[in-house]
Motif scaffolding. Structure first.
Motif, mmCIF file in Angstrom:
data_model
loop_
_atom_site.group_PDB
_atom_site.id
_atom_site.type_symbol
_atom_site.label_atom_id
_atom_site.label_comp_id
_atom_site.label_asym_id
_atom_site.label_seq_id
_atom_site.Cartn_x
_atom_site.Cartn_y
_atom_site.Cartn_z
ATOM 1 N N PRO A 95 -4.649 53.227 22.919
ATOM 2 C CA PRO A 95 -5.234 52.037 22.544
ATOM 3 C C PRO A 95 -4.555 50.895 23.020
ATOM 4 C CG PRO A 95 -5.194 53.432 20.550
ATOM 5 C CD PRO A 95 -4.470 53.915 21.531
ATOM 6 N N GLU A 96 -3.130 50.963 23.352
ATOM 7 C CA GLU A 96 -2.553 49.753 24.061
ATOM 8 C C GLU A 96 -2.785 49.746 25.558
ATOM 9 O OE1 GLU A 96 -1.265 51.969 22.108
ATOM 10 O OE2 GLU A 96 0.742 52.963 22.542
ATOM 11 N N ASP A 97 -3.528 50.838 26.058
ATOM 12 C CA ASP A 97 -4.048 50.657 27.563
ATOM 13 C C ASP A 97 -5.152 49.866 27.665
ATOM 14 O OD1 ASP A 97 -3.006 54.140 27.794
ATOM 15 O OD2 ASP A 97 -2.042 52.510 28.564
ATOM 16 N N THR A 98 -5.719 49.398 26.712
ATOM 17 C CA THR A 98 -7.099 48.515 26.580
ATOM 18 C C THR A 98 -6.838 47.296 27.564
ATOM 19 O OG1 THR A 98 -7.860 49.475 24.741
ATOM 20 C CG2 THR A 98 -8.624 47.190 25.418
ATOM 21 N N ALA A 99 -7.321 47.119 28.615
ATOM 22 C CA ALA A 99 -7.009 45.797 29.349
ATOM 23 C C ALA A 99 -8.289 45.774 30.528
ATOM 24 C CB ALA A 99 -5.787 46.051 29.909
ATOM 25 N N GLU A 116 3.054 38.985 45.449
ATOM 26 C CA GLU A 116 3.305 39.843 46.886
ATOM 27 C C GLU A 116 2.037 40.333 47.072
ATOM 28 O OE1 GLU A 116 6.250 42.125 44.557
ATOM 29 O OE2 GLU A 116 7.813 41.749 45.989
ATOM 30 N N TYR A 117 0.908 39.955 46.588
ATOM 31 C CA TYR A 117 -0.563 40.413 46.892
ATOM 32 C C TYR A 117 -1.334 39.447 47.434
ATOM 33 C CZ TYR A 117 0.824 44.998 44.909
ATOM 34 O OH TYR A 117 1.636 46.091 44.473
ATOM 35 N N ASP A 118 -2.085 39.543 48.484
ATOM 36 C CA ASP A 118 -2.955 38.468 49.052
ATOM 37 C C ASP A 118 -4.492 38.582 48.690
ATOM 38 O OD1 ASP A 118 -1.076 39.493 51.996
ATOM 39 O OD2 ASP A 118 -0.649 37.879 50.990
ATOM 40 N N TYR A 119 -4.909 39.867 48.157
ATOM 41 C CA TYR A 119 -6.434 39.859 48.014
ATOM 42 C C TYR A 119 -6.423 40.648 46.694
ATOM 43 C CZ TYR A 119 -6.662 38.835 52.984
ATOM 44 O OH TYR A 119 -6.514 38.430 54.079
ATOM 45 N N TRP A 120 -7.628 40.134 45.826
ATOM 46 C CA TRP A 120 -7.689 40.667 44.505
ATOM 47 C C TRP A 120 -9.226 41.165 44.285
ATOM 48 C CZ3 TRP A 120 -3.878 41.608 40.918
ATOM 49 C CH2 TRP A 120 -2.685 41.148 41.149
ATOM 50 N N GLY A 121 -9.264 41.926 43.524
ATOM 51 C CA GLY A 121 -10.762 42.239 42.890
ATOM 52 C C GLY A 121 -10.919 41.623 41.678
ATOM 53 N N ARG A 122 -12.429 41.887 41.070
ATOM 54 C CA ARG A 122 -12.585 40.925 39.962
ATOM 55 C C ARG A 122 -12.072 41.781 38.569
ATOM 56 N NH1 ARG A 122 -18.092 37.527 41.177
ATOM 57 N NH2 ARG A 122 -17.302 36.303 43.005
ATOM 58 N N GLY A 123 -11.875 42.899 38.611
ATOM 59 C CA GLY A 123 -11.492 43.710 37.570
ATOM 60 C C GLY A 123 -12.521 44.604 37.094
ATOM 61 N N THR A 124 -12.027 45.625 36.288
ATOM 62 C CA THR A 124 -12.938 46.452 35.356
ATOM 63 C C THR A 124 -12.342 46.768 34.092
ATOM 64 O OG1 THR A 124 -14.066 48.836 35.504
ATOM 65 C CG2 THR A 124 -11.758 48.592 36.387
ATOM 66 N N GLN A 125 -13.313 46.713 33.118
ATOM 67 C CA GLN A 125 -12.693 46.637 32.036
ATOM 68 C C GLN A 125 -12.594 48.182 31.250
ATOM 69 O OE1 GLN A 125 -11.971 44.176 29.319
ATOM 70 N NE2 GLN A 125 -11.133 45.944 28.390
#
Length: 130
Positions: A95-99, A116-125
């Motif tokens: 459950p603590e992996d929920t993010a 340190e990162y230049d580009y990012w995605g919008r994420g997945t739940q």
């Protein structure tokens, strides 16, 4: 320029597994290291894993990946440059992996900090039920 789109997040029971995908566009993708981060509600975004840009990932695999200690050996990061995709296999989910899980691309390796990162995605739940 690199665009990143995450997928594969879902609701899963504790003990289950998920494989997240990060699809990248941009003709220089295979020259970037790609990392996965996650952010739980009310908490800061934290590093999960990173894979460098080596085209040949079957040689010395341990030298091209970088994992957070908190992953406890439950996650595996891999990439397929022919598909412009990086994967995050997660097993024995808790459950603590929920993010919300994000992938990011940058030039540095190893790199575990957001800056340190230049580009990012919008994420997945990812939601893990007990």
């Amino acid at each position: 320029q690199v665009q990143l789109v995450e997928s594969g997040g879902s609701l899963v029971q504790a003990g289950g597994s998920l494989r997240l995908s990060c699809l990248a566009s941009g003709r220089t993708f295979d020259t970037y290291a790609v990392g996965w981060f996650r952010q739980a509600p009310g908490l800061d975004r934290e590093f999960v894993a990173q894979i460098r840009w080596s085209a040949n990932i079957t040689i010395f695999p341990d030298s091209i990946t970088n994992y957070a200690d908190s992953t406890e050996g439950r996650v595996t990061i891999s990439r397929d440059n022919t598909k412009n995709t990086v994967y995050l296999q997660m097993n024995s989910l808790k459950p603590e992996d929920t993010a919300v899980y994000y992938c990011a691309a940058g030039r540095r390796f190893p790199a575990s900090r957001e800056l340190e990162y230049d580009y990012w995605g919008r994420g997945t739940q990812v939601t893990v039920s007990s």
